[in-house]
Scaffold this motif. Structure first.
Motif, PDB file in Angstrom:
ATOM      1  N   ALA A  23       0.815  -1.201   0.000  1.00 13.57           N
ATOM      2  CA  ALA A  23       0.000   0.000   0.000  1.00 13.57           C
ATOM      3  C   ALA A  23       0.855   1.260   0.000  1.00 13.57           C
ATOM      4  O   ALA A  23       0.427   2.313  -0.449  1.00 13.57           O
ATOM      5  N   SER A  24       2.098   1.175   0.543  1.00 12.64           N
ATOM      6  CA  SER A  24       2.948   2.353   0.628  1.00 12.64           C
ATOM      7  C   SER A  24       3.505   2.761  -0.731  1.00 12.64           C
ATOM      8  O   SER A  24       3.999   3.871  -0.889  1.00 12.64           O
ATOM      9  N   ALA A  25       3.492   1.862  -1.732  1.00 13.50           N
ATOM     10  CA  ALA A  25       3.933   2.209  -3.073  1.00 13.50           C
ATOM     11  C   ALA A  25       2.909   3.150  -3.699  1.00 13.50           C
ATOM     12  O   ALA A  25       1.705   2.918  -3.588  1.00 13.50           O
ATOM     13  N   PRO A  26       3.335   4.227  -4.345  1.00 12.68           N
ATOM     14  CA  PRO A  26       2.386   5.172  -4.930  1.00 12.68           C
ATOM     15  C   PRO A  26       1.603   4.528  -6.066  1.00 12.68           C
ATOM     16  O   PRO A  26       2.191   3.882  -6.945  1.00 12.68           O
ATOM     17  N   TYR A  27       0.285   4.680  -6.043  1.00 13.63           N
ATOM     18  CA  TYR A  27      -0.547   4.149  -7.123  1.00 13.63           C
ATOM     19  C   TYR A  27      -0.503   5.111  -8.302  1.00 13.63           C
ATOM     20  O   TYR A  27      -0.604   6.333  -8.137  1.00 13.63           O
ATOM     21  N   SER A  28      -0.363   4.568  -9.479  1.00 17.14           N
ATOM     22  CA  SER A  28      -0.439   5.371 -10.693  1.00 17.14           C
ATOM     23  C   SER A  28      -0.933   4.499 -11.831  1.00 17.14           C
ATOM     24  O   SER A  28      -0.752   3.275 -11.816  1.00 17.14           O
ATOM     25  N   ALA A  29      -1.560   5.129 -12.803  1.00 21.21           N
ATOM     26  CA  ALA A  29      -2.103   4.378 -13.932  1.00 21.21           C
ATOM     27  C   ALA A  29      -2.242   5.283 -15.147  1.00 21.21           C
ATOM     28  O   ALA A  29      -2.399   6.502 -15.020  1.00 21.21           O
ATOM     29  N   ILE A  30      -2.182   4.663 -16.304  1.00 26.23           N
ATOM     30  CA  ILE A  30      -2.425   5.383 -17.547  1.00 26.23           C
ATOM     31  C   ILE A  30      -2.978   4.399 -18.567  1.00 26.23           C
ATOM     32  O   ILE A  30      -2.633   3.215 -18.557  1.00 26.23           O
ATOM     33  N   VAL A  31      -3.857   4.890 -19.432  1.00 29.61           N
ATOM     34  CA  VAL A  31      -4.369   4.105 -20.554  1.00 29.61           C
ATOM     35  C   VAL A  31      -4.244   4.965 -21.800  1.00 29.61           C
ATOM     36  O   VAL A  31      -4.667   6.125 -21.805  1.00 29.61           O
ATOM     37  N   ILE A  32      -3.638   4.405 -22.842  1.00 30.83           N
ATOM     38  CA  ILE A  32      -3.535   5.138 -24.095  1.00 30.83           C
ATOM     39  C   ILE A  32      -4.059   4.284 -25.244  1.00 30.83           C
ATOM     40  O   ILE A  32      -4.010   3.053 -25.194  1.00 30.83           O
ATOM     41  N   GLU A  33      -4.580   4.954 -26.261  1.00 29.39           N
ATOM     42  CA  GLU A  33      -4.984   4.281 -27.488  1.00 29.39           C
ATOM     43  C   GLU A  33      -3.716   4.099 -28.315  1.00 29.39           C
ATOM     44  O   GLU A  33      -3.026   5.068 -28.627  1.00 29.39           O
ATOM     45  N   ALA A  34      -3.409   2.854 -28.646  1.00 30.33           N
ATOM     46  CA  ALA A  34      -2.103   2.540 -29.215  1.00 30.33           C
ATOM     47  C   ALA A  34      -1.864   3.137 -30.592  1.00 30.33           C
ATOM     48  O   ALA A  34      -0.724   3.456 -30.946  1.00 30.33           O
ATOM     49  N   ASN A  35      -2.900   3.309 -31.387  1.00 30.31           N
ATOM     50  CA  ASN A  35      -2.716   3.781 -32.758  1.00 30.31           C
ATOM     51  C   ASN A  35      -2.592   5.292 -32.870  1.00 30.31           C
ATOM     52  O   ASN A  35      -2.018   5.806 -33.830  1.00 30.31           O
ATOM     53  N   THR A  36      -3.127   6.001 -31.900  1.00 33.83           N
ATOM     54  CA  THR A  36      -3.138   7.465 -31.961  1.00 33.83           C
ATOM     55  C   THR A  36      -2.368   8.123 -30.830  1.00 33.83           C
ATOM     56  O   THR A  36      -2.169   9.341 -30.844  1.00 33.83           O
ATOM     57  N   ASN A  37      -1.957   7.327 -29.825  1.00 31.10           N
ATOM     58  CA  ASN A  37      -1.305   7.844 -28.614  1.00 31.10           C
ATOM     59  C   ASN A  37      -2.234   8.720 -27.774  1.00 31.10           C
ATOM     60  O   ASN A  37      -1.779   9.442 -26.891  1.00 31.10           O
ATOM     61  N   GLN A  38      -3.534   8.639 -28.045  1.00 32.71           N
ATOM     62  CA  GLN A  38      -4.500   9.410 -27.262  1.00 32.71           C
ATOM     63  C   GLN A  38      -4.550   8.886 -25.834  1.00 32.71           C
ATOM     64  O   GLN A  38      -4.683   7.685 -25.600  1.00 32.71           O
ATOM     65  N   ILE A  39      -4.431   9.781 -24.860  1.00 30.59           N
ATOM     66  CA  ILE A  39      -4.545   9.381 -23.461  1.00 30.59           C
ATOM     67  C   ILE A  39      -6.026   9.273 -23.104  1.00 30.59           C
ATOM     68  O   ILE A  39      -6.776  10.236 -23.212  1.00 30.59           O
ATOM     69  N   VAL A  40      -6.428   8.092 -22.692  1.00 29.84           N
ATOM     70  CA  VAL A  40      -7.831   7.836 -22.363  1.00 29.84           C
ATOM     71  C   VAL A  40      -8.065   7.937 -20.858  1.00 29.84           C
ATOM     72  O   VAL A  40      -9.146   8.299 -20.404  1.00 29.84           O
ATOM     73  N   HIS A  41      -7.055   7.584 -20.087  1.00 32.84           N
ATOM     74  CA  HIS A  41      -7.146   7.655 -18.623  1.00 32.84           C
ATOM     75  C   HIS A  41      -5.776   8.025 -18.079  1.00 32.84           C
ATOM     76  O   HIS A  41      -4.755   7.519 -18.560  1.00 32.84           O
ATOM     77  N   TYR A  42      -5.771   8.904 -17.077  1.00 36.56           N
ATOM     78  CA  TYR A  42      -4.510   9.387 -16.503  1.00 36.56           C
ATOM     79  C   TYR A  42      -4.714   9.567 -15.011  1.00 36.56           C
ATOM     80  O   TYR A  42      -5.591  10.309 -14.579  1.00 36.56           O
ATOM     81  N   ASP A  43      -3.903   8.859 -14.215  1.00 33.62           N
ATOM     82  CA  ASP A  43      -4.018   8.963 -12.766  1.00 33.62           C
ATOM     83  C   ASP A  43      -2.612   8.922 -12.150  1.00 33.62           C
ATOM     84  O   ASP A  43      -2.013   7.861 -12.022  1.00 33.62           O
ATOM     85  N   ASN A  44      -2.091  10.097 -11.835  1.00 30.86           N
ATOM     86  CA  ASN A  44      -0.786  10.174 -11.175  1.00 30.86           C
ATOM     87  C   ASN A  44       0.296   9.500 -12.014  1.00 30.86           C
ATOM     88  O   ASN A  44       1.257   8.933 -11.473  1.00 30.86           O
ATOM     89  N   ALA A  45       0.155   9.556 -13.332  1.00 34.50           N
ATOM     90  CA  ALA A  45       0.978   8.738 -14.233  1.00 34.50           C
ATOM     91  C   ALA A  45       2.427   9.180 -14.350  1.00 34.50           C
ATOM     92  O   ALA A  45       3.237   8.465 -14.959  1.00 34.50           O
TER      93      ALA A  45
END
Length: 269
Positions: A23-45
């Motif tokens: 739990a002490s490790a910082p949570y982070s996440a990202i989702v991108i569309e692979a063909n366009t590099n569009q960021i779909v979700h960004y959380d402390n990435a």
């Protein structure tokens, strides 16, 4: 205090320690569309974190680049060093002095997440793990991984080794783009690693999410539960990165939810 109660207390304390470590490790996440590099979700990435086993994505990229450049062959026999045999689990079970082809070390490191195989291939390619780490950092610079630094090939915690969810997404995308054929090895549930057949460390995620094309997972106390997934649904392809997950099950659940969210959002366009 009787033995049973003492044992119970020890078990509870151990569970709390492990839970706190993850739990002490910082949570982070990202989702991108692979063909366009569009960021779909960004959380402390862009939070600096230990990448754990996702480090092996960099190891795999460098190894494949060296093969492509003709500096080493997939069938080159690599002599196993004592250092490689001393790495912590998960391992392939290599023995000092043993010789094994590079292709099998790559398979074991990529699919099983075998730490001994990662160290062995690093030494076999560059002469030492530190020299291989220099190649990893050069690769990171070339790919624009501006918040990453590598010190070893396996991903076990070491001072000066760090990355971010955003950089891991860039790396995963580059691996798929530049080495498509070998990239799909990360989607195999098991592979022949010469010494034995090894199962994928992310087998549950591959089995539970049919759209998953390739997966890489990792865990250390400092990093928490980490994962990278390339998934495809219809015409859309997405990359999901999660660092600092609380458990295997929760990390997998979060990654599947993020992928579903991304596909649903992208289908609106």
């Amino acid at each position: 205090m009787n033995t049973g109660i003492k044992t119970l207390i020890c078990c509870i304390l151990l569970w709390l320690h492990l839970a706190y470590s993850a739990a002490s490790a910082p949570y982070s996440a990202i989702v991108i569309e692979a063909n366009t590099n569009q960021i779909v979700h960004y959380d402390n990435a862009e939070a600096i974190s230990h990448p754990a086993g996702l480090t092996k994505l960099a190891t795999l990229y460098v190894a494949l680049a060296e093969v492509e450049a003709g500096n080493i062959g997939l069938d080159t026999m690599i002599r196993i060093s004592r250092k490689a045999t001393e790495e912590a689990d998960p391992t392939l079970g290599l023995r000092e002095g043993q010789r094994i082809q590079l292709r099998y070390l790559m398979r074991a490191a990529a699919v099983r997440g075998a730490n001994d195989a990662a160290t062995a291939l690093a030494g076999g390619i560059a002469g030492s793990e530190s020299a291989f780490a220099e190649k990893m950092n050069q690769m990171a610079q070339e790919l624009g991984l501006t918040q990453s630094s590598f010190r070893n090939a396996h991903g076990l915690t070491e001072s000066g080794q760090y990355s971010t969810a955003k950089d891991m997404a860039k790396l995963f995308l580059a691996l798929e783009r530049d080495f498509k054929r070998d990239f799909h090895m990360l989607g195999k549930t098991k592979v022949n690693a010469k010494i034995k057949t090894v199962k994928h460390s992310g087998l549950r995620l591959l089995n539970d999410y049919p759209e998953a094309v390739a997966v890489k997972t990792g865990y250390t106390r400092a990093a928490g539960y980490c994962g990278a997934m390339f998934a495809k649904r219809g015409r859309h392809e997405v990359i999901v990165i999660v660092l600092g997950g609380f458990s295997t099950a929760k990390r997998n659940d979060q990654m599947m939810k993020l992928a579903d969210f991304a596909f649903e959002k992208l289908s609106d366009y």
